[in-house]
Structures are given as structure tokens and as C-alpha cells.
Design a protein around this motif. Structure first.
Motif, mmCIF file in Angstrom:
data_model
loop_
_atom_site.group_PDB
_atom_site.id
_atom_site.type_symbol
_atom_site.label_atom_id
_atom_site.label_comp_id
_atom_site.label_asym_id
_atom_site.label_seq_id
_atom_site.Cartn_x
_atom_site.Cartn_y
_atom_site.Cartn_z
ATOM 1 N N UNK A 128 0.783 -1.316 0.070
ATOM 2 C CA UNK A 128 -0.041 -0.150 -0.082
ATOM 3 C C UNK A 128 0.754 1.079 -0.082
ATOM 4 N N UNK A 129 1.257 1.439 1.166
ATOM 5 C CA UNK A 129 1.983 2.937 1.419
ATOM 6 C C UNK A 129 3.353 3.328 0.725
ATOM 7 N N UNK A 130 4.333 2.679 1.128
ATOM 8 C CA UNK A 130 5.568 3.160 0.908
ATOM 9 C C UNK A 130 6.016 2.866 -0.580
ATOM 10 N N UNK B 235 2.191 -0.987 6.491
ATOM 11 C CA UNK B 235 0.791 -0.782 5.873
ATOM 12 C C UNK B 235 -0.318 -0.824 6.996
ATOM 13 N N UNK C 203 -0.609 1.674 9.830
ATOM 14 C CA UNK C 203 -0.924 2.888 9.375
ATOM 15 C C UNK C 203 -2.604 2.904 9.163
ATOM 16 N N UNK C 204 -2.929 1.768 8.417
ATOM 17 C CA UNK C 204 -4.313 1.463 7.950
ATOM 18 C C UNK C 204 -5.264 1.583 9.101
ATOM 19 N N UNK D 36 -5.787 5.308 10.407
ATOM 20 C CA UNK D 36 -6.497 5.953 9.469
ATOM 21 C C UNK D 36 -8.029 5.601 9.508
#
Lengths: 407, 247
Positions: A204-206, B22, B25-26, B29
Motif C-alpha cells: 500500500x503506502x511506502x 501498511x 497505518x491503515x 487512518x
């Protein structure tokens, strides 16, 4: 935090709940006194019983007078709704009658009018509850009537609220449509979950952010993703259309929400006793309201003053023995009304009366602060009786002059 | 003797840590979106979404999608611009539904005794899915604003009709014509929500006979377009990555 501290806190909270009746109240003393005294004046409030079983009916009845001297500071009662101050729908309302007519909606009230009401309720959630009649007034707030404790007995699970549609189907409003609604929420939630998992299963993010920063963001979207998006548009629109058509076909005679106003004329009332207030003084130290007034008896029988009722606080003349022992004790002062001269007013005559309504209840009910309101006119209803027991109502108002006891 | 990690095992370790990151953080959020979006809807849509007998065919289909497109547009911008993830709108509406479900079940049903059907929430998920699908296929915020925004506003009423149509059956109740929704609102006493507060088709949209709903849906569709643009811009302002890009 040690055990002793925890116990002290628990005991403190318990004691606060136990010894603070205000915590169980419905804000009936929250409005300024001049509004509570000079808008809706409740009287003859009665419950058909004080214990009701689940599914069994109970009736709250009574009357209210709409004060003639409606405060200038608040809007006129063009939208009013007879309601209950109740801790959640532990009773359900099955019918409302005002002056004998069914009222499901809001209504306009006429100043100076008297209205008779009846609320038919049904037990729903077992427990002991403090319940008041209440009038919601648009742009003003709520005027709460006297509260009573009602016991609801039985099992909540036994409660049914059947209603028959025009198509002849009888449904239980407690549960009707719930399963269908939840089912459709779950359908859309499942589709959304699939869509989210389609993406969340990938990094997902990085990694995605690094690739976007590198200017290679288009590689993050595959041609399969775009095809899924295209099919998603078509599929979503098809499902919306199908669900809409299916519901439309299943309920072809659906109608929009209904709204409207009910027009009710006040009760025809004879006002055979006319009262003109000459002076009103509130003696702060004595907690006593003193009124000097001119009373004209236009009836054909001698009458005597039996009661003064201001913002549901009732003072009784002990001579007439009209005390209502079923009325909430904190709102009834059995020997609180002193009338001079305490003798019948002959028919066709005018007499000057001086009365004193004295009790700490003025303070407890937060009515004594009328002297600190911007509009310090007070309002009350007077109840006169003839020797046959017939009642004569008079609504009075006057500016209150405070006597702080400093002279 | 200490063994040195191989290139393959280091790469696997990086991927594993990245996935852990991920999900770490998810979760916050999602919790933030549940809280803020739900609060925003409570404050702006309020009674229209709380109560069954408030969902009229004129104001409810306008107010709800117009207030509902705010967070989806903003979050969608951030996720697409910086991560190329076309799920912003769907994430928001799923979070909203979860927040609503928790509130309605615990606060309204279990705590304050209202039957759950009286407080059934509407769904914004179908419109949000369309918003995400349009962004993915068009790869353009402009097209998404025009087409996606219009769809978001337009499909709200038809998508919810399957949930709420049963409550619009007519009933003769106390000698009056009412819907089941009206009867439910009348029966279950709400001291703080008197009948006169309901805004049922109140206004000047009177000249189109019974076609209030299509007009409201059209109105919502048109107004959703500029609102999508505005909230995308707000999303742009709040989704800057300049503080983390240097790392």
C-alpha cells in the motif's frame, strides 16, 4: 489508584445519584420562570393508573390553558406538539386526542384558549419511570407539566406494535423492514469489501508512494484493474436499477411521508369570575407571593378561591379542603394559600382580595428568580369554587415587585 | 560466527516490514475517518439520516449526498494523487457505515430503546463505488468531478429505495392517511424531536406534480459536481507529502 480510593469514588458516584433528584429530572425547571408561568398552564393532569403491563394501555389526560399574556420575548405558539418527557420510548403512543379530536401532527394554539387532551400509551420497556406531559413549542423549547412515576411490568421481548397497511398486511413496527434493510447494507458492504481487498492485498503506502514519486505511477494500475473499473460502473448501475425496480414492483402503492397541521378550536369556557390584579409582590425572605386583586363574581352563586396554580406549582386554600393528594408532593402546598377575606364572594359583587402564596417551593422550583427575569410579569391560574363544587377558572398576570427585606 | 543475511532474505524482510507498516497505518487512518466523517454527517445531515420519518423525497436526496461527497472527494484525491489508489470514496463510505452501525445499535437501540428500523441509516456506498470506478477508468479528476460527482448525487435515492420503500406503504392510522414510517415516528416518542421539526417537502418546488424525487436527484447530481471540485481541492491542501518526501 488503590482499592480504598476506587471505593470512595464508587460510593461518591452512587451517593450523588441517590441524593440528587435533579439527575432524574427532565429539565422542567430549566426555562425562565416567566416563560413557564405565562405560556402553557397545565391543570387536571391524571394518569389512568400508575402501573402498566407491557402491551397494556395507559391513559394520560388533563387540560392546559394557553396564557393570554403570552411573553413578548418568545414567538407565538403557531407550531406546538403535545409530547411526553420520557426517558426513551419505554411507552409507545397509540393516539392523541385534543378536545376530543385525533391529532397526529402539530397544531397552532390560540392565546387564552383551554384545551382538553388525552394521550393513549402502551407499555413497552419494563422499569420505573418519571414521565411528564410536555408541550414542544417551535422556537421556544418545551413546557413540561407535572411528572409522575409509572411502573411498566412484564418482559420487553413480549412487546408487539402491530399496524395494518391499506393492502391488508399486518406488520410489527418493532421489527418490520429491519432484516431487508440490513440485507441491502450487507450486499453493498460486501461489494465494497471486495473492491477494497482488490487493492489492499497489494503493497500500500511506502512502495506505491515511492513509485509515484519516481513518476512511474501508471505502472501501478494494470489493464485488468481498468477492466474491473469499467465492469464495476456497469455492474453497480445495473444493481441499483434492479434493486429500485424490484422494490418499486413489490410496493407499487407507496406514498410519500405525510405531513400537515391540525386545526383545533379551544374549549368553550365560561369566565364568570373576572380577576384584575392590582399589585403583586414577591417577598424574597419569606418566599411568599402576595397579590392584591379585584374579583368580580358574574355567576349566580357565591364563590371562594380554592387554589393558585403557577407553572404547575399549586397552593391550596386549606379552608376549602380541595387538596389533591395524588399530585406530585414537591409541586403541591396543602396549606400554602392564605386568602383575606376568606369568605364567599356574593354573586354580582366585586371584592378586593389579598392572598399570600407562601412556601419554599417557589425557590425549589426555580420560580423565585422571576424577579431577575427580563420580563418579570408573573402568570397563574386561580380556581374558584361555588358551594355546589363547580369550578371557575381565571388566568391572571401582573408585574412582580420584589421585596428583598432590606427596608 | 555471525551469518550475514542474503540479498533474498533482506528483500523478504523489507516486504514484510512494509506490509506491517501498511496495516499499522491503515488501522488509525480508518478510525480517524470513521470518527471525523461520521461526526461531519451527524452535524450536517443529522435528523435526515437518523430518523425513518425524516427521509422525504425532496430534501433527503439532496442534503445527504451533497454533505456526503465531502470526505470521499478529499480522501480520494489524496489516495489517488500520492498512492494511485482508487478506493478513497469507498473507504470513506464503508467507514461511515461502520460508524453509523455502531452508533445506531449501541446508542439508539440498546441504550435508548429505539427500534433499529426507526434509525436505519442510508447507504452512500453505491455512489462511492461509482466515484472510484470512474476515477480509475478515466484517470482524471475533471471527468470524475463531472461524471462521478453526478452519479454520486443521482443514484443516492434509487440505491436506497430498496431499503426504505417498505416503510412507505400507506396506513389508515387514527383516521388519517400515514406511511408506516410516519406511524413509527409518531409511536416511538422522541421528546426532543417534535413533529413540526420535520422538513417534509417544504419549499417552493411545487410545480412538477409528483416528480419531486427525480428533480431532487437531478439537483443533487448537478450540485455534487462543484462540491466534488471544492472538496478535492481541500483534499489537495491537506494531503501534502512534503514532510515525508525528504526521507
Amino acid at each position: 489508584m488503590n482499592i480504598l480510593t476506587k471505593r470512595i469514588i464508587k460510593f461518591g458516584i452512587f451517593a450523588l445519584l441517590l441524593f440528587s433528584p435533579e439527575l432524574f429530572a427532565h429539565g422542567e425547571r430549566a426555562l425562565e420562570p416567566f416563560i413557564r408561568m405565562r405560556t402553557i398552564q397545565w391543570y387536571d393532569i391524571q394518569w389512568s393508573k400508575n402501573t402498566v403491563d407491557v402491551n397494556q394501555e395507559i391513559v394520560l389526560s388533563g387540560r392546559f390553558h394557553v396564557a393570554e399574556d403570552w411573553p413578548n420575548a418568545v414567538v407565538k405558539p403557531d407550531s406546538a406538539f403535545l409530547n411526553l418527557a420520557i426517558p426513551t420510548p419505554v411507552l409507545v403512543r397509540t393516539a392523541t386526542y385534543i378536545n376530543g379530536a385525533i391529532v397526529n401532527n402539530s397544531m397552532a394554539l390560540k392565546l387564552g384558549g383551554d384545551y382538553d387532551f388525552k394521550l393513549v400509551l402502551k407499555g413497552r420497556v419494563p422499569g420505573r419511570y418519571h414521565i411528564h406531559p410536555m408541550m414542544n413549542l417551535r422556537d421556544i423549547g418545551v413546557i413540561v407539566g407535572p411528572g409522575m412515576w409509572i411502573d411498566v411490568q412484564g418482559a420487553a421481548a413480549d412487546f408487539k406494535n402491530p399496524v395494518t397497511t391499506l393492502a391488508g398486511e399486518t406488520v410489527d413496527l418493532e421489527t418490520y423492514g429491519t432484516a431487508n434493510g440490513i440485507m441491502w447494507h450487507l450486499v453493498w458492504l460486501a461489494i465494497a469489501a471486495i473492491w477494497l481487498l482488490w487493492w489492499i492485498r497489494r503493497p500500500l503506502f511506502i512502495p506505491r508512494h515511492k513509485q509515484t514519486l519516481a513518476g512511474d505511477e501508471d505502472a501501478l494500475i494494470t489493464s485488468l484493474d481498468r477492466k474491473v473499473g469499467g465492469f464495476g460502473i456497469i455492474g453497480t448501475l445495473m444493481l441499483i436499477t434492479a434493486s429500485f425496480v424490484q422494490a418499486d414492483q413489490k410496493y407499487p402503492e407507496s406514498i410519500p411521508l405525510q405531513t400537515g397541521r391540525t386545526e383545533i378550536e379551544p374549549l368553550p369556557m365560561k369566565h364568570d369570575v373576572v380577576v384584575k390584579t392590582k399589585r403583586a409582590t414577591y417577598r424574597v425572605v419569606q418566599r411568599s407571593l402576595q397579590l392584591t386583586m379585584e374579583v368580580t363574581n358574574k355567576s349566580d352563586k357565591p364563590v371562594e378561591l380554592g387554589e393558585l396554580n403557577s407553572a404547575t406549582l399549586r397552593f391550596f386554600n386549606p379552608t376549602l379542603q380541595r387538596f389533591d393528594s395524588n399530585y406530585p408532593k414537591e409541586l403541591a402546598v396543602e396549606k400554602g394559600l392564605d386568602v383575606q377575606p376568606n369568605s364567599p364572594i356574593a354573586p354580582g359583587t366585586t371584592t378586593t382580595l389579598t392572598i399570600n402564596a407562601t412556601d419554599v417551593a417557589w425557590h425549589n422550583q426555580k420560580l423565585a428568580s422571576i424577579t431577575k427575569d427580563t420580563d418579570s410579569n408573573f402568570g397563574a391560574m386561580l380556581f374558584f369554587y361555588d358551594n355546589a363544587g363547580e369550578r371557575y377558572l381565571a388566568s391572571i398576570t401582573a408585574p412582580v415587585i420584589p421585596d428583598f427585606g432590606t427596608n | 560466527m555471525v551469518s550475514q543475511p542474503t540479498t533474498i532474505s533482506r528483500a523478504a524482510e523489507i516486504v514484510r516490514i512494509s506490509r506491517i507498516f501498511d496495516f499499522l497505518l491503515l488501522v488509525p487512518i480508518l478510525l480517524v475517518i470513521i470518527g471525523t466523517y461520521h461526526l461531519s454527517m451527524i452535524l450536517t445531515v443529522g435528523d435526515w439520516d437518523f430518523w425513518l420519518d425524516w427521509k422525504d423525497r425532496q430534501w433527503w436526496p439532496i442534503v445527504t449526498p451533497l454533505m456526503g461527497i465531502t470526505f470521499p472527494a478529499a480522501i480520494q484525491y489524496g489516495l489517488w494523487k500520492h498512492l494511485r489508489l482508487p478506493i478513497g470514496a469507498t473507504v470513506c463510505t464503508v467507514c461511515l457505515l461502520l460508524g453509523m452501525a455502531i452508533t445506531r445499535w449501541f446508542a439508539y437501540h440498546l441504550w435508548t430503546n429505539y427500534p433499529i428500523n426507526l434509525v436505519l441509516p442510508a447507504t452512500l456506498i453505491p455512489g462511492a463505488l461509482l466515484l472510484d470506478f470512474v476515477l480509475l477508468t478515466s484517470r482524471s479528476f475533471f471527468v470524475t468531478a463531472i461524471l462521478g460527482g453526478m452519479l454520486f448525487g443521482a443514484v443516492f435515492y434509487p440505491a436506497n429505495w430498496a431499503i426504505f420503500a417498505p416503510f412507505h406503504q400507506p396506513v389508515e392510522y387514527n383516521s388519517s392517511l400515514m406511511t408506516l414510517a410516519d406511524v413509527s415516528g409518531y409511536s416511538y416518542i422522541r421528546p426532543g424531536v417534535p413533529e413540526y421539526l420535520r422538513i417534509i417537502e417544504r419549499g417552493v418546488l411545487r410545480t412538477y406534480d409528483t416528480y419531486a424525487t427525480p428533480l431532487s436527484a437531478f439537483c443533487a447530481a448537478v450540485l455534487a459536481v462543484p462540491l466534488y471540485g471544492l472538496w478535492s481541492y481541500i483534499g489537495k491542501l491537506f494531503s501534502t507529502t512534503r514532510f515525508i518526501d525528504k526521507f
